[in-house]
Design a protein around this motif. Structure first.
Motif, PDB file in Angstrom:
ATOM      1  N   THR A 121      -8.109   5.622  -8.311  1.00  0.00           N
ATOM      2  CA  THR A 121      -8.163   5.270  -6.887  1.00  0.00           C
ATOM      3  C   THR A 121      -7.181   4.144  -6.573  1.00  0.00           C
ATOM      4  O   THR A 121      -6.415   4.224  -5.609  1.00  0.00           O
ATOM      5  N   MET A 168       0.822  -1.215   0.000  1.00  0.00           N
ATOM      6  CA  MET A 168       0.000   0.000   0.000  1.00  0.00           C
ATOM      7  C   MET A 168       0.856   1.265   0.000  1.00  0.00           C
ATOM      8  O   MET A 168       2.022   1.245   0.359  1.00  0.00           O
ATOM      9  N   PHE A 225      -8.820   0.897   2.259  1.00  0.00           N
ATOM     10  CA  PHE A 225      -7.545   1.523   2.623  1.00  0.00           C
ATOM     11  C   PHE A 225      -7.844   2.966   2.966  1.00  0.00           C
ATOM     12  O   PHE A 225      -8.228   3.742   2.096  1.00  0.00           O
ATOM     13  N   CYS A 263      -3.944   4.226  -4.051  1.00  0.00           N
ATOM     14  CA  CYS A 263      -3.931   3.422  -2.825  1.00  0.00           C
ATOM     15  C   CYS A 263      -2.641   2.629  -2.681  1.00  0.00           C
ATOM     16  O   CYS A 263      -2.195   2.358  -1.564  1.00  0.00           O
ATOM     17  N   ALA A 281      -9.684   0.051  -1.813  1.00  0.00           N
ATOM     18  CA  ALA A 281      -8.454  -0.226  -2.570  1.00  0.00           C
ATOM     19  C   ALA A 281      -8.682  -1.361  -3.560  1.00  0.00           C
ATOM     20  O   ALA A 281      -8.192  -1.325  -4.688  1.00  0.00           O
TER      21      ALA A 281
END
Lengths: 133, 133
Positions: free
Chosen positions: B66, A123, B23, B70, B28
């Protein structure tokens, strides 16, 4: 650089699995609907529950309607005092569904805890990132 | 009364758990994003993937954005031929994320299979019901 309520040291603090129960094309139960059911149980009203969760009354009503259609009997019963005013209660079935959903959520989360910590390494590191949906 | 692709005899055929990986405030990874990643890997293009999945290009692009925010590195890289035309490819990290997500999804589903069949008893019996979201 306040990281909010970080629970662990590594990136994993921000990762959380969520489970949804799909029924045909609808979300029969998920985190949002479970929170809404609990808020209705706590407040005795769809509109008060909606306010508590920061959602519109219309959205809360639609979520309740979907739940009631997905299950064999209603999870929420509304009193006959009109759409906004009459009060609402979560039925026995509704309470059972909340319990079963929370149990499934815990079991599913536990089942992927190791995978999740591996995932955490992938992440974004910077807390500056604030991705949208 | 064709029930579609029913896999079991009882109500459970229509019940399916789905897992999402949250996340911070963003999704995520989830079923929609995983399908999109696979479609991009298969088509080499965000717009072709969007068409394949019946979503708008704009929505597909937002989902990709997105995901890319993430994770520590992009899951999808776009070529420099312009927003629609340049082609896109799923990175090694993207392929790893798909594999890990599918693995987590299977493990989570397996972990709640017994609970799910109990849940199935509570669902609406009539196939006439077609609840929305």
């Amino acid at each position: 650089m306040a990281a909010g309520k970080s629970r662990t040291k590594k990136g994993g603090e921000d990762l959380k699995p969520q489970i949804r129960i799909m029924f045909r094309k609808a979300i029969a139960m998920g985190p949002g609907k479970a929170d809404l059911l609990e808020a209705i149980a706590g407040t005795g009203s769809i509109s008060a529950a909606a306010r508590k969760l920061g959602m519109s009354y219309r959205r809360a009503w639609l979520l309740v309607d979907t739940m009631n259609q997905c299950f064999d009997n209603p999870l929420v019963e509304t009193a006959t005092g009109g759409s906004h005013g009459g009060g609402a209660r979560v039925t026995e079935l509704g309470l059972e569904v909340i319990r079963r959903y929370r149990d499934m959520d815990l079991k599913a989360t536990a089942a992927v805890s190791r995978e999740l910590s591996e995932f955490a390494r992938l992440m974004a590191k910077s807390p500056a990132h604030q991705p949208g949906r």
